[in-house]
Enzyme design. Structure first.
Site, PDB file in Angstrom:
ATOM      1  N   ARG A  27       0.842  -1.388   0.008  1.00 31.63           N
ATOM      2  CA  ARG A  27      -0.017   0.038   0.118  1.00 31.63           C
ATOM      3  C   ARG A  27       0.878   1.201  -0.028  1.00 31.63           C
ATOM      4  O   ARG A  27       0.333   2.394  -0.612  1.00 31.63           O
ATOM      5  CB  ARG A  27      -0.668   0.216   1.514  1.00 31.63           C
ATOM      6  CG  ARG A  27      -2.118  -1.089   1.423  1.00 31.63           C
ATOM      7  CD  ARG A  27      -2.563  -1.009   2.473  1.00 31.63           C
ATOM      8  NE  ARG A  27      -3.583   0.184   2.460  1.00 31.63           N
ATOM      9  CZ  ARG A  27      -4.798   0.187   2.498  1.00 31.63           C
ATOM     10  NH1 ARG A  27      -5.329  -0.754   2.455  1.00 31.63           N
ATOM     11  NH2 ARG A  27      -5.426   1.262   2.389  1.00 31.63           N
ATOM     12  N   TRP A  74       3.789   6.185   2.691  1.00 31.58           N
ATOM     13  CA  TRP A  74       3.776   6.486   1.373  1.00 31.58           C
ATOM     14  C   TRP A  74       3.824   8.300   1.375  1.00 31.58           C
ATOM     15  O   TRP A  74       2.755   8.720   1.622  1.00 31.58           O
ATOM     16  CB  TRP A  74       2.707   6.068   0.521  1.00 31.58           C
ATOM     17  CG  TRP A  74       2.876   6.473  -0.688  1.00 31.58           C
ATOM     18  CD1 TRP A  74       3.562   5.617  -1.818  1.00 31.58           C
ATOM     19  CD2 TRP A  74       2.238   7.565  -1.621  1.00 31.58           C
ATOM     20  NE1 TRP A  74       3.207   6.392  -3.365  1.00 31.58           N
ATOM     21  CE2 TRP A  74       2.440   7.569  -2.978  1.00 31.58           C
ATOM     22  CE3 TRP A  74       1.241   8.511  -1.226  1.00 31.58           C
ATOM     23  CZ2 TRP A  74       1.859   8.216  -3.948  1.00 31.58           C
ATOM     24  CZ3 TRP A  74       0.666   9.371  -2.174  1.00 31.58           C
ATOM     25  CH2 TRP A  74       1.284   9.426  -3.549  1.00 31.58           C
ATOM     26  N   GLY A 101      -3.694   9.683   5.620  1.00 34.61           N
ATOM     27  CA  GLY A 101      -4.447  10.949   5.347  1.00 34.61           C
ATOM     28  C   GLY A 101      -3.777  12.169   5.217  1.00 34.61           C
ATOM     29  O   GLY A 101      -2.729  12.248   5.335  1.00 34.61           O
ATOM     30  N   LYS A 487      -0.028  -0.038 -17.752  1.00 35.16           N
ATOM     31  CA  LYS A 487       1.096  -1.096 -17.306  1.00 35.16           C
ATOM     32  C   LYS A 487       2.528  -0.957 -17.418  1.00 35.16           C
ATOM     33  O   LYS A 487       3.471  -1.320 -16.680  1.00 35.16           O
ATOM     34  CB  LYS A 487       0.483  -2.627 -17.849  1.00 35.16           C
ATOM     35  CG  LYS A 487      -0.748  -3.162 -17.324  1.00 35.16           C
ATOM     36  CD  LYS A 487      -0.844  -3.695 -15.910  1.00 35.16           C
ATOM     37  CE  LYS A 487      -1.194  -2.395 -15.124  1.00 35.16           C
ATOM     38  NZ  LYS A 487      -2.729  -1.973 -14.852  1.00 35.16           N
ATOM     39  N   HIS A 506      -3.186  11.797 -36.690  1.00 39.45           N
ATOM     40  CA  HIS A 506      -3.639  13.194 -36.265  1.00 39.45           C
ATOM     41  C   HIS A 506      -2.403  13.777 -35.237  1.00 39.45           C
ATOM     42  O   HIS A 506      -2.708  14.890 -34.534  1.00 39.45           O
ATOM     43  CB  HIS A 506      -4.865  13.306 -35.486  1.00 39.45           C
ATOM     44  CG  HIS A 506      -6.079  12.905 -36.435  1.00 39.45           C
ATOM     45  ND1 HIS A 506      -6.383  13.843 -37.552  1.00 39.45           N
ATOM     46  CD2 HIS A 506      -6.834  11.857 -36.611  1.00 39.45           C
ATOM     47  CE1 HIS A 506      -7.288  13.327 -38.121  1.00 39.45           C
ATOM     48  NE2 HIS A 506      -7.511  11.940 -37.757  1.00 39.45           N
ATOM     49  N   LYS A 605      -0.850   1.225  -3.700  1.00 38.88           N
ATOM     50  CA  LYS A 605      -1.796   0.365  -4.477  1.00 38.88           C
ATOM     51  C   LYS A 605      -3.187   0.880  -3.999  1.00 38.88           C
ATOM     52  O   LYS A 605      -4.029   0.715  -4.965  1.00 38.88           O
ATOM     53  CB  LYS A 605      -1.841  -1.147  -3.468  1.00 38.88           C
ATOM     54  CG  LYS A 605      -2.931  -2.049  -3.983  1.00 38.88           C
ATOM     55  CD  LYS A 605      -2.598  -2.553  -5.428  1.00 38.88           C
ATOM     56  CE  LYS A 605      -3.380  -3.506  -5.820  1.00 38.88           C
ATOM     57  NZ  LYS A 605      -3.485  -3.423  -7.359  1.00 38.88           N
TER      58      LYS A 605
HETATM   59  C1  F6R Z   1      -2.788   0.584 -12.273  1.00 36.66           C
HETATM   60  C2  F6R Z   1      -3.498   0.752 -10.872  1.00 36.66           C
HETATM   61  C3  F6R Z   1      -4.271   2.178 -10.658  1.00 36.66           C
HETATM   62  C4  F6R Z   1      -5.501   1.731 -10.021  1.00 36.66           C
HETATM   63  C5  F6R Z   1      -5.986   3.283  -9.492  1.00 36.66           C
HETATM   64  C6  F6R Z   1      -7.554   2.890  -9.039  1.00 36.66           C
HETATM   65  O1  F6R Z   1      -2.063  -0.592 -12.349  1.00 36.66           O
HETATM   66  O2  F6R Z   1      -3.406  -0.029 -10.344  1.00 36.66           O
HETATM   67  O3  F6R Z   1      -4.284   2.810 -11.755  1.00 36.66           O
HETATM   68  O4  F6R Z   1      -6.362   1.102 -10.988  1.00 36.66           O
HETATM   69  O5  F6R Z   1      -5.459   3.828  -8.665  1.00 36.66           O
HETATM   70  O6  F6R Z   1      -7.570   2.116  -7.984  1.00 36.66           O
HETATM   71  P1  F6R Z   1      -8.852   1.297  -7.385  1.00 36.66           P
HETATM   72  O7  F6R Z   1      -9.366   0.518  -8.549  1.00 36.66           O
HETATM   73  O8  F6R Z   1      -8.436   0.669  -6.262  1.00 36.66           O
HETATM   74  O9  F6R Z   1      -9.872   2.240  -7.096  1.00 36.66           O
END
Ligand code: F6R
Length: 610
Positions: A27, A74, A101, A487, A506, A605
């Site tokens: 995370r 983070w 937060g 990705k 374009h 994440k």
């Molecule tokens: C890309 C990725 C992010 C999430 C985005 C939304 O591989 O994991 O772009 O898709 O942060 O996250 P969720 O789906 O948890 O709302």
């Protein structure tokens, strides 16, 4: 984003916290720390880097405390270093706080605390919060009351945990906008920002809601609102095993999760496809099907990969159910004044169910009377609980930061919803059955593509030195082009752009030369011939071409450097297949560059801050 873990009980809290932090490391992971209460007082051990580095550093200290809190960070305020890592002390070093937060008014609060004589060693908003709590402790208030009164002065979002030398029998936690869950054990209790950190100890949990505060003792807990009203919370049982959270023999979670997709998409459709009716049954939508089908408009709100899944759904729902669909970045939607009514449905797609922007958009849509449908992976997450109704994707825990299996499971659930709506409108039984059968065939087809992993690794080898990539696709393949590019860039740090193939001329065509690999997603569909013309255009300018095409498609091989062949299916379902080689390509390129694919730099994440 950041991870929180805490323990109070008969056991040594330190190894339990370290193990929990490791499970949360996906995370957020630029620094980590543990705070405990010992006979001599409150102690903190923290450092920049990974939890394993913190673990090695404290191993020889033989720490032993029955109460502790830990954090993986983070960075939001202040660079990622040891000083800014959590937990943070008050000036007296009696109180420890960890916080997820953002405290928006931290600079005003810091100024007034400084005027009262408080000193600050870090750049964090959390150190402001811990000293703010301290001002109330100094006035003789207990820990719970001090935290409550301090939070009343705070603007912003938080999930916090606090321990205090003078009240060593409790952890105080509170939540607003950042998840917090209590794990109820046998003569021990835990707290965490994510159930994954608790599941090794208990599957009995209490989810804290926004504006709630709790006191956690070894053998009991109590919850109230931040306005001091007592609450009675129910204990829920969560599914999930510890095996689901390990790599199962794979070198990375990302590869494990890519390889799991036949099973994860099977789980997403399990018990939901009703072949004999040419339709689907989605228990989560029970009672809301008519309102959903009669929506004047469907708006899909999400971020990142989930937003790409929403784009595929736009094509599907408009084609088959004939309902107008708009797809919005949640981060944009929430900051304008969206025109919504009770005739609209807003679908929120989120793997984590905790993305701050998506959650804020959900609150806005609810306030404006729209029907809010959540498509979420993490059971019990905030978006799942706040939506009026919804469908879980059941992909299982996704730990790799780059989303893979959640994307394909989102597509499955969105195709099921499309079928449900289309059958309620005017799709025939025969057509409904054809789609239902095609959905059921997908897991085996995904497996066929995964069986080509070794070949895709060889292809990756050829492109590992590229500095830029273009991904092009049309129709249903345009969102796949965006996803393939995302990705690659997030885990390999190679600049990549996704475009609708026809848009190339374009502008992006100017970039094409012999150093620019172009990935065409070109299955045999209604726009296939047009995509072939786009391939010719790139070839004429010396671009290196890699194509994703169908098995039955020979023509393309003559035009391109490499073709990865995938089985055929209905165009609406093709993204479930065409994205798989792109996931593997990104994975292998990143591994060959020696990068940490599960924890790419700067990414987290679950993005629980704005
Ligand atoms: C890309 C990725 C992010 C999430 C985005 C939304 O591989 O994991 O772009 O898709 O942060 O996250 P969720 O789906 O948890 O709302």
């Amino acid at each position: 984003m950041c991870g929180i873990v805490g323990y109070i009980g008969n056991k040594n809290s330190v190894p339990i916290i370290i193990e929990g932090l490791k499970r949360l490391e996906y995370r957020g992971y630029d620094s980590a720390g543990v705070g405990i209460l010992e006979d001599k007082g409150a102690e903190v051990y923290k450092r920049e880097g990974k939890v394993s580095e913190l673990e090695s550093e404290i191993a020889s200290l033989n720490l032993d405390s029955k109460i502790g809190i830990g954090h993986t960070r983070w960075a939001t305020h202040g660079v990622p270093n040891t000083v800014n890592a959590h937990p943070h002390f008050n000036n007296d070093k009696t109180l420890l706080v960890i916080h997820n937060g953002i405290i928006e008014n931290y600079s005003v609060l810091k100024k007034s605390l400084k005027a009262e004589g408080y000193e600050f060693v870090s750049d964090t908003d959390t150190e402001v919060l811990v000293n703010l709590i301290d001002t109330f402790l100094k006035k003789g208030k207990c820990l719970l009351e001090s935290v409550r009164l301090a939070l009343a002065k705070v603007d912003g979002t938080y999930g916090i945990a606090a321990i205090y030398k003078e009240e060593p029998d409790k952890i105080v936690v509170a939540r607003k906008g950042s998840p917090l869950v209590i794990g109820v054990g046998d003569n021990e209790n835990l707290i965490a920002s994510d159930v994954n950190a608790l599941i090794a100890h208990t599957n009995r949990v209490v989810y804290l809601e926004d504006n709630e505060i709790a006191e956690i003792y070894q053998d009991k807990f109590s919850v109230k609102t931040l306005l001091d009203e007592e609450l009675k919370k129910s204990i829920e049982e969560v599914d999930g095993t510890i095996e689901e959270l390990t790599k199962g023999g794979y070198p990375h979670f990302m590869l494990k999760e890519i390889m799991e997709q036949p099973e994860s998409i099977r789980n997403s459709m399990r018990g939901r496809v009703v072949l004999k009716e040419g339709s689907v049954k989605l228990g989560g939508l029970h009672g809301y099907e008519e309102r959903l089908a009669n929506s004047k408009r469907i708006i899909i709100c999400a971020c990142g990969t989930s937003w790409h899944a929403g784009l595929v759904a736009e094509y599907m729902i408009e084609q088959y159910a004939g309902i107008p669909v708009e797809v919005e970045y949640a981060s944009e939607f929430r900051y304008r004044n969206p025109i919504l009514s009770n005739e609209d449905t807003v679908i929120f797609i989120s793997q984590s169910g905790e993305t701050a922007d998506t959650l804020a958009a959900l609150k806005e849509a609810k306030r404006k009377g729209a029907l809010c449908v959540g498509i979420v992976n993490v059971v019990g997450s905030t978006i799942a609980r706040e939506s009026h109704t919804g469908v879980y994707i059941h992909a299982g825990p996704e730990i790799g930061v780059a989303s893979t299996k959640a994307f394909t499971s989102q597509l499955i659930v969105l195709s099921l919803i499309t079928l449900l709506l289309a059958r309620k409108k005017n799709m025939s039984f025969v057509e409904g059955k054809e789609i239902a059968e095609a959905i059921l065939e997908l897991p085996d087809k995904v497996q066929e593509i995964l069986n080509q992993n070794d070949m895709i690794e060889l292809v990756a080898e050829k492109f590992v030195k590229a500095n830029n990539f273009l991904y092009l696709g049309r129709g249903y393949q345009f969102p796949v082009a965006l996803e393939g590019a995302l990705k690659l860039k997030e885990i390999s740090y190679i600049h990549a752009e996704g475009y609708p193939a026809a848009e190339m001329k374009h502008g992006p065509i100017a970039l094409i030369d012999e150093k620019m690999p172009v990935v065409f997603i070109a299955p045999s569909d209604s726009v296939y011939e047009k995509v072939i013309s786009n391939i010719e255009e790139v070839k004429a300018r010396g671009g290196r071409i890699l194509a994703i095409a169908n098995d039955d498609n020979g023509k393309i091989d003559e035009l391109v450097e490499h073709t990865i062949k995938i089985p055929s299916t209905l165009p609406m379902l093709m993204p479930v297949l065409s994205v798989i080689p792109l996931q593997l390509l990104a994975y292998h390129i990143a591994v060959k560059k020696g990068l940490n694919v599960d924890q790419p730099r700067n990414l987290a994440k679950s993005v629980t801050v704005e």
